[in-house]
Design a protein around this motif. Structure first.
Motif, PDB file in Angstrom:
ATOM      1  N   UNK A  71       0.444  -1.089   0.415  1.00 56.70           N
ATOM      2  CA  UNK A  71       0.123  -0.058   0.133  1.00 56.70           C
ATOM      3  C   UNK A  71       1.288   1.089  -0.352  1.00 56.70           C
ATOM      4  N   UNK A  72       0.702   2.380  -1.248  1.00 57.20           N
ATOM      5  CA  UNK A  72       1.170   2.890  -0.919  1.00 57.20           C
ATOM      6  C   UNK A  72      -0.659   4.647  -0.599  1.00 57.20           C
ATOM      7  N   UNK A  92       6.109   0.912   4.706  1.00 58.09           N
ATOM      8  CA  UNK A  92       6.085  -0.542   5.071  1.00 58.09           C
ATOM      9  C   UNK A  92       5.981  -1.375   4.323  1.00 58.09           C
ATOM     10  N   UNK A  93       5.535  -2.372   4.765  1.00 56.99           N
ATOM     11  CA  UNK A  93       5.256  -3.794   3.891  1.00 56.99           C
ATOM     12  C   UNK A  93       5.422  -3.870   2.295  1.00 56.99           C
ATOM     13  N   UNK A 108      10.842  -0.488   3.211  1.00 53.40           N
ATOM     14  CA  UNK A 108      11.846  -0.015   2.076  1.00 53.40           C
ATOM     15  C   UNK A 108      11.883   1.599   1.570  1.00 53.40           C
ATOM     16  N   UNK A 109      13.258   1.943   1.376  1.00 54.25           N
ATOM     17  CA  UNK A 109      13.578   3.474   0.896  1.00 54.25           C
ATOM     18  C   UNK A 109      13.267   3.407  -0.517  1.00 54.25           C
ATOM     19  N   UNK A 110      13.007   3.874  -1.112  1.00 52.93           N
ATOM     20  CA  UNK A 110      12.478   4.073  -2.897  1.00 52.93           C
ATOM     21  C   UNK A 110      12.302   5.619  -3.629  1.00 52.93           C
ATOM     22  N   UNK A 111      12.937   6.391  -4.403  1.00 56.17           N
ATOM     23  CA  UNK A 111      13.265   7.519  -5.240  1.00 56.17           C
ATOM     24  C   UNK A 111      12.618   7.031  -6.397  1.00 56.17           C
TER      25      UNK A 111
END
Length: 189
Positions: A71-72, A92-93, A108-111
């Motif tokens: 989920x974002x 999360x998740x 998780x870290x995402x860009x």
């Protein structure tokens, strides 16, 4: 070498489980296929970094980012729209990525990158790419190619040619952690 050939070579290297050195929307990065646990382990080893410290991933679009989280939250999209500099979100998740890339809490870290080279690289690769600063842990991040240590240059499988002659200041991204309950925590401005 053309940018097109550079991207093809980098993609080929990552598809074979290799580690690349490449310019991003912030500093130069060490990268690999974020879905390949063995490649991710190589990145941790190159950086002399404990794998309990999570790494950032880059993607080329909103749609691709959504594939890697259950989920974002809507606040994430608002953050991306309002950002005036490259912004990494920790969500999360995480799903569909290498387990050794996911933090102990499942985040998780995402860009989403908008810089032309890294965006095209992510688009062509069709999966998230690890993006951690091109330095040994504890050392300064490499703003430009000329700042990268020989140890790092020798440890990777492919070094991109694009933007090697660039000499200008670059800074790491902002990092913001978003919890499902709506809490927002600024990790790095």
């Amino acid at each position: 070498m053309t940018r097109e050939d550079d991207i093809k070579n980098a993609v080929s290297c990552m598809r074979q489980g290799g580690v690349i050195l490449y310019p991003t929307d912030t500093v130069w990065g060490i990268g690999c296929d974020a879905t390949n646990a063995e490649a991710v382990a190589k990145v941790y080893a190159i950086k002399h970094r404990d794998d309990s410290k999570a790494l950032i991933c880059l993607v080329d679009s909103d749609a691709r980012l959504q594939r890697y989280f259950r989920n974002v939250p809507s606040v994430a999209w608002e953050l991306f729209d309002a950002a005036v500099k490259p912004t990494t979100v920790i969500l999360e998740h995480a799903v569909n990525v290498a387990e050794n890339l996911v933090a102990e809490d499942g985040s998780l870290a995402m860009r989403i990158t908008n810089e032309p080279f890294s965006k095209e690289l992510c688009y062509r690769f069709q999966k998230p790419i690890v993006s951690t600063s091109a330095n040994v842990s504890g050392q300064p991040a490499a703003s430009n190619y000329r700042d990268i240590s020989e140890e790092i240059l020798q440890a990777v499988d492919y070094v991109c040619w694009s933007r090697r002659n660039e000499h200008k200041p670059h800074t790491p991204s902002a990092i913001i952690k978003l919890n499902e309950d709506g809490q927002v925590q600024v990790i790095r401005k």
